[in-house]
Design an enzyme around this catalytic site. Structure first.
Site, PDB file in Angstrom:
ATOM      1  N   LYS A 280       0.826  -1.148   0.137  1.00  0.00           N
ATOM      2  CA  LYS A 280       0.091  -0.104   0.031  1.00  0.00           C
ATOM      3  C   LYS A 280       0.733   1.288   0.108  1.00  0.00           C
ATOM      4  CE  LYS A 280      -3.942  -1.834   2.745  1.00  0.00           C
ATOM      5  NZ  LYS A 280      -5.132  -1.693   1.651  1.00  0.00           N
ATOM      6  N   ARG A 354     -10.126 -11.803   1.839  1.00  0.00           N
ATOM      7  CA  ARG A 354     -11.043 -12.519   1.201  1.00  0.00           C
ATOM      8  C   ARG A 354     -10.379 -13.926   1.087  1.00  0.00           C
ATOM      9  NH1 ARG A 354     -11.424  -9.087  -4.152  1.00  0.00           N
ATOM     10  NH2 ARG A 354     -11.107  -7.525  -2.736  1.00  0.00           N
TER      11      ARG A 354
HETATM   12  N1  BES Z   1      -8.046  -3.913   4.281  1.00  0.00           N
HETATM   13  C1  BES Z   1      -8.096  -3.582   2.986  1.00  0.00           C
HETATM   14  C2  BES Z   1      -9.548  -2.671   3.015  1.00  0.00           C
HETATM   15  C3  BES Z   1      -9.706  -1.409   3.562  1.00  0.00           C
HETATM   16  C4  BES Z   1      -9.561  -0.236   2.761  1.00  0.00           C
HETATM   17  C5  BES Z   1     -10.211  -1.266   4.862  1.00  0.00           C
HETATM   18  C6  BES Z   1      -9.568   0.914   3.291  1.00  0.00           C
HETATM   19  C7  BES Z   1     -10.442  -0.158   5.419  1.00  0.00           C
HETATM   20  C8  BES Z   1     -10.136   0.965   4.582  1.00  0.00           C
HETATM   21  C9  BES Z   1      -8.193  -4.728   2.020  1.00  0.00           C
HETATM   22  O1  BES Z   1      -7.496  -5.818   2.598  1.00  0.00           O
HETATM   23  C10 BES Z   1      -7.643  -4.201   0.701  1.00  0.00           C
HETATM   24  O2  BES Z   1      -6.574  -3.799   0.866  1.00  0.00           O
HETATM   25  N2  BES Z   1      -8.345  -4.387  -0.277  1.00  0.00           N
HETATM   26  C11 BES Z   1      -8.061  -3.792  -1.664  1.00  0.00           C
HETATM   27  C12 BES Z   1      -8.725  -4.471  -2.359  1.00  0.00           C
HETATM   28  C13 BES Z   1      -8.035  -4.557  -3.971  1.00  0.00           C
HETATM   29  C14 BES Z   1      -6.631  -4.853  -3.921  1.00  0.00           C
HETATM   30  C15 BES Z   1      -8.857  -5.363  -4.958  1.00  0.00           C
HETATM   31  C16 BES Z   1      -8.703  -2.202  -1.621  1.00  0.00           C
HETATM   32  O3  BES Z   1      -9.820  -2.215  -1.303  1.00  0.00           O
HETATM   33  O4  BES Z   1      -8.133  -1.518  -2.282  1.00  0.00           O
HETATM   34 ZN    ZN Z   2      -5.375  -5.624   1.830  1.00  0.00          ZN
END
Ligand code: BES
Ligand code: ZN
Ligand code: ZN
Length: 500
Positions: A280, A354
């Site tokens: 990230k 997931r």
């Molecule tokens: N933990 C994150 C989702 C999240 C985002 C939680 C903002 C709280 C606030 C999750 O694991 C994630 O990173 N999801 C990605 C999925 C994408 C790579 C398809 C996302 O939402 O960007």
């Molecule tokens: Zn994630």
């Protein structure tokens, strides 16, 4: 906080702070506000009469009017708390106003308060429950690692019921509200911890201690057992971290072991989500300590269930890991074999929630769950879709959804159901494996839910995407900023709705 119901006239109670609700009786949008107390006692009405007539206080939701040495009352202070328009009054509006009163008391370093039961037509049990749970939530502060922290917790809260109120109903509502509010605070205390202080191992220890205190069976395992169970999806997330994963299984088995449904509660417990190799950006990454809020919601709900004792069997499962990049971490393109036997092409290592849930849901089914609910801070896309007001909800079964909808009405939490049309499944088609873990740019909350759906098969299931609701960015009158404990009340009510 000690909470009690008193059948004492508010006028005569020598408290530090007496709280009375007020509503605005004006009906037309352009009418002048008409603040009215929801109190059946004339002495209170008289004490506030001049202040209300001044026009300074309009009884807007959570608006405060504080009078010192109120005439004719034994209390040292009288706090009038606004609950907005009378026509829009609900138990939850009253609960939030009570929470605002509690936070006003804390801000003044007061240690106890007495709340007069609002004189309304609304259900007494629902009012008592909402006031008690909101008061518990209001008493929580997240600043636990500040060395100059002042303990401003409330020691005593009395709810004063008049003879006209059904005190048995109010008492049981109060008891439920305290249990649910405290359980939600327990979830908040877990979510509040930073990644270095709440690793998967430590989360499991906290869950085990809770289970021990509340008579729940708890079983913790890690890498070896996950390998035995062939949880390849869960393990793939954990493999990049030096911290071992934790699989937490909590069981509530009511006496007499009722036949009928077995409810499986599955929580995403990523104690820190860096994204892994699909790392990230650093801006706001610190917030990813709350990526275990789904797990915390399930642990909190199990606590509430243990104390409320519904007649239904419940299994709580938490899949906890740290999502880290390293020389051992999984890479985009890797193929993992999940516990269900389905192969997964990992396109993006940041879509890790997931993966752990795929195995958690499959395991819950293997343990005999007939109905499933999961909670997860699963997607940023859900926050884009619904903002921070409603959490996303999904279901593959209308009857189970109805149970959840009713549960959310009772809890007062806001969800919005999103669709699971078969067409979305196309987006998860992989060239090399049964499914890939991301579905492209559009509909990200839905494709994430579609991914999970593959692992529940035909078992009735609810999926809650709480990413936008698990953390409160700005403080509100009734609750501190920080972890919200979202979904604990709704999951608890959903479980109770299956009680035989
Ligand atoms: N933990 C994150 C989702 C999240 C985002 C939680 C903002 C709280 C606030 C999750 O694991 C994630 O990173 N999801 C990605 C999925 C994408 C790579 C398809 C996302 O939402 O960007
Ligand atoms: Zn994630
Ligand atoms: Zn995550």
């Amino acid at each position: 906080m000690h909470t009690e119901l008193l059948q004492t006239a508010a006028t005569d109670l020598a408290s530090e702070l007496l709280v009375v609700f007020a509503v605005d009786d004006a009906t037309g949008a352009k009418d002048d506000p008409q603040p009215r107390l929801l109190s059946g006692e004339s002495a209170i009405e008289q004490a506030a009469e001049f202040a209300l007539a001044s026009g300074e206080f309009q009884a807007e939701a959570n608006e405060i009017l504080l009078l010192h040495a109120p005439q004719g009352l034994a209390a040292l202070r009288l706090l009038v708390i606004g609950a907005g328009k009378r026509a829009k009054l609900t138990p939850h509006v009253l609960g939030r106003a009570a929470g605002a009163a509690v936070r006003a008391a804390k801000a003044r370093s007061l240690r106890s308060l007495a709340i007069t039961f609002p004189a309304t037509e609304l259900d007494a049990a629902a009012i008592a429950r909402a006031i008690a749970s909101s008061a518990e939530l209001a008493d929580f502060d997240p600043d636990i690692y500040r060395s100059d922290r002042k303990d401003r917790s409330i020691q005593n809260l009395s709810l004063l019921v008049p003879p006209s109120t059904d005190s048995a109903a109010a008492e049981s509502g109060l008891r439920e509200g305290v249990i649910v509010g405290q359980s939600q605070n327990f979830a908040r205390s877990l979510v509040n911890e930073p990644g270095n202080r709440l690793t998967p191992t430590l989360l499991a220890q906290r869950a085990a201690a809770m289970c021990n205190e509340n008579g729940l069976d708890c079983h913790i395992s890690s890498t070896d057992r996950l390998q035995e169970l062939k949880m390849g999806a869960f393990l793939s997330v954990a493999q990049g971290s030096d911290e071992p994963p934790a699989l937490i299984v909590m069981r509530y088995e009511p006496e007499g072991q009722p036949e009928g449904p077995v409810l499986g509660l599955v929580g995403k417990g990523i104690t820190f989500d860096t994204g892994g190799i699909s790392i990230k950006p650093s801006a706001n990454m610190e917030k990813m300590k709350y990526d275990m809020a789904g797990a915390a919601a399930m642990i909190g709900a199990m606590r509430a269930i243990a104390q409320l004792k519904p007649r239904v069997r419940v299994i709580g499962i938490v899949c906890s890991a740290e999502n880290m990049p390293s020389g051992k971490a999984q890479k985009p393109g890797d193929v993992q074999i999940s516990m269900s036997g389905k192969s997964i092409e990992v396109i993006n290592t940041d879509a890790e929630g997931r993966l752990v849930l795929a195995d958690g849901l499959a395991y819950a089914r293997e343990l005999g769950a007939t109905h499933l609910i999961d909670a997860a801070t699963l997607t940023g896309a859900c926050v884009v879709a619904l903002g921070q007001v409603r959490a996303g909800a999904f279901s593959n079964d209308e009857d189970t959804w109805k149970h959840f909808e009713d549960a959310a009405t009772i809890s007062g939490e806001k969800f919005w159901r999103l669709p699971l049309d078969d067409e979305y499944r196309e987006l998860l088609r992989s060239q090399i494996a049964d499914i890939k873990n991301v579905g492209g740019r559009w509909g990200g909350a839905i494709t994430a839910a579609m991914f999970l759906k593959e692992f529940v098969n035909d078992t009735p299931w609810i999926h809650l995407d709480i990413a936008g609701r698990a953390w409160i960015d700005d403080p509100r009158p009734d609750i501190a900023s920080g972890p919200s404990g979202v979904a604990v009340p709704s999951i608890t009510e959903w479980v109770r709705s299956f009680s035989s």
